[in-house]
Design an enzyme around this catalytic site. Structure first.
Site, mmCIF file in Angstrom:
data_model
loop_
_atom_site.group_PDB
_atom_site.id
_atom_site.type_symbol
_atom_site.label_atom_id
_atom_site.label_comp_id
_atom_site.label_asym_id
_atom_site.label_seq_id
_atom_site.Cartn_x
_atom_site.Cartn_y
_atom_site.Cartn_z
ATOM 1 C CG ASN A 26 -40.083 -24.460 38.313
ATOM 2 O OD1 ASN A 26 -40.027 -24.920 40.028
ATOM 3 N ND2 ASN A 26 -40.046 -26.487 38.733
ATOM 4 C CB SER A 74 -37.240 -28.589 31.200
ATOM 5 O OG SER A 74 -38.362 -29.029 31.074
ATOM 6 C CB CYS A 88 -45.005 -25.282 20.301
ATOM 7 S SG CYS A 88 -43.824 -23.900 20.630
ATOM 8 C CG HIS A 147 -44.674 -23.079 25.388
ATOM 9 N ND1 HIS A 147 -44.668 -23.638 23.540
ATOM 10 C CD2 HIS A 147 -45.519 -23.058 25.679
ATOM 11 C CE1 HIS A 147 -45.539 -22.912 23.440
ATOM 12 N NE2 HIS A 147 -46.401 -22.619 24.429
ATOM 13 C CG HIS A 162 -44.409 -25.176 30.785
ATOM 14 N ND1 HIS A 162 -42.743 -25.037 30.450
ATOM 15 C CD2 HIS A 162 -44.057 -26.508 31.711
ATOM 16 C CE1 HIS A 162 -41.892 -25.129 30.630
ATOM 17 N NE2 HIS A 162 -42.606 -26.437 31.169
ATOM 18 C CB CYS A 212 -41.305 -25.903 21.339
ATOM 19 S SG CYS A 212 -41.808 -25.557 22.386
ATOM 20 C CG HIS A 254 -41.856 -21.208 21.986
ATOM 21 N ND1 HIS A 254 -41.477 -22.691 22.653
ATOM 22 C CD2 HIS A 254 -40.189 -20.928 21.781
ATOM 23 C CE1 HIS A 254 -40.424 -22.251 22.673
ATOM 24 N NE2 HIS A 254 -39.714 -21.316 22.787
ATOM 25 C CD GLN A 265 -43.687 -29.505 36.132
ATOM 26 O OE1 GLN A 265 -43.517 -31.063 36.270
ATOM 27 N NE2 GLN A 265 -42.245 -29.128 36.186
#
Length: 343
Positions: free
Chosen positions: A152, A160, A56, A163, A165, A53, A114, A167
């Site tokens: 997203n 994509s 990570c 993990h 996350h 990943c 993760h 933006q």
């Protein structure tokens, strides 16, 4: 023979007060059989640390940089940023108009783990994440016109990396959805002398579309919801942007997000995919008529594998939904606000 209108059974249209657009509601269509696409179920959870990943801790990213061994939210410049701070502007043409677009894009890893999504973090961990959102909004808003904080979640929403996350995109222009909300909220304030989302929040208190609420926030399935289980999170306090939130409001937001996102995951016993993001007043403006709010747009319709498709009439005419917002809110309220198990 005349019939009495029943919003739970008869087709009708509802107007989105923030966008000005209309939504066609066709509740009787929820009874139709489904023989369309069913997405594969989400992949099983992996390990808490995935050596492959890019997000990570300690791992190498595509640009050759190595992530630090972070222990909380980790923010870094997006290696494949959609906006760049210094790019030339195209030539304008009345027939084929174009305009320059400058800005910055960053990634926020929620946790070093993760596997832990937003509802699986503790209230304290979510509170630290709220602080990170606010700090990014304040820093980037000092030099850019608009800051969009969003997430997203899930492969179904084009994420994509699994993990957890989000933006942050900052731009020298006001994106059209935000610009439209700026227009509608200003117009409402000019016409009524009141903040639009204040009036919406007051009208939704204890009503059939309310899903979660506390002293500082409420989450509703809005009257005009387009996605089946869409929610709108509204700040009760008179705040324009994330950085304006008080300590008490940040604490309350961390709790509300945990409860709301747990309801989503419990609804279909799956890690619910969505696009989730904040709309605050554009930076540098006066914020007249604005109230900080967030949109949650989840695609699932009938189960963990059957989603809503925005196609056909939605693409060529206007948005259409089958489940009424009131029915969606009722189902979300019936789902537990405490995550029942790791999904």
């Amino acid at each position: 023979m005349s019939m009495s209108f029943d919003p739970a059974d008869h087709p009708h249209r509802r107007r989105n007060l923030l966008s000005g657009e209309w939504v066609l509601v066709s509740p009787h269509r929820a009874k139709r059989p489904w023989q369309g696409e069913e997405a594969p179920p989400p992949a099983p959870r992996g390990a808490r640390h995935d050596a492959s990943c890019y997000l990570c801790p300690g791992n190498l990213r595509m640009n050759g940089e190595r992530n630090p061994d972070y222990t909380g939210p980790f923010v870094f410049a997006n290696d494949f940023a959609a906006l760049l701070p210094d790019t030339p502007s195209p030539d304008d043409d009345p027939l084929f108009p174009a305009a320059g677009a400058r800005g910055e894009a960053r990634v926020i890893c929620y946790s070093p783990d993760h596997t832990r999504t937003l509802p699986e973090l503790s209230d304290a961990e979510r509170r630290v994440l709220v602080d990170a959102w606010a700090a990014q909004s304040a820093e980037l808003g000092a030099r850019w016109a608009h800051v969009e904080v969003f997430e997203n979640k899930g492969a179904m929403m084009g994420c994509s990396s699994p993990h957890p996350h989000g933006q942050v995109w900052a731009s020298d222009f006001i994106p059209q959805h935000v610009a439209r909300e700026d227009e509608t909220q200003r117009a409402w304030h000019a016409a009524r002398g009141a903040v639009l989302l204040d009036e919406v929040a007051a009208a939704e208190e204890g009503g059939p579309r309310l899903v979660e609420a506390n002293d500082h926030w409420l989450a509703i399935v809005p009257w005009w919801a387009a996605w089946p289980f869409e929610t709108l999170i509204i700040a009760r306090d008179p705040v324009l942007r994330l950085e304006d939130l008080s300590d008490a409001s940040r604490d309350a937001l961390a709790v509300l997000l945990g409860r709301l996102m747990a309801r989503y995951d419990n609804l279909f016993a799956t890690s619910f995919p969505y696009s989730f993001g904040w709309h605050g007043a554009p930076h540098g403006g006066d914020g007249v008529g604005w109230r900080l709010h967030a949109h949650v747009y989840p695609p699932l319709l009938r189960s963990a594998t059957v989603r809503k498709f925005m196609v056909g009439f939605e693409m060529l005419g206007e948005t259409q939904r089958d489940l009424t917002p009131e029915q969606a809110a009722e189902r979300l309220r019936a789902a537990s606000p405490i995550l029942e198990r790791q999904i």
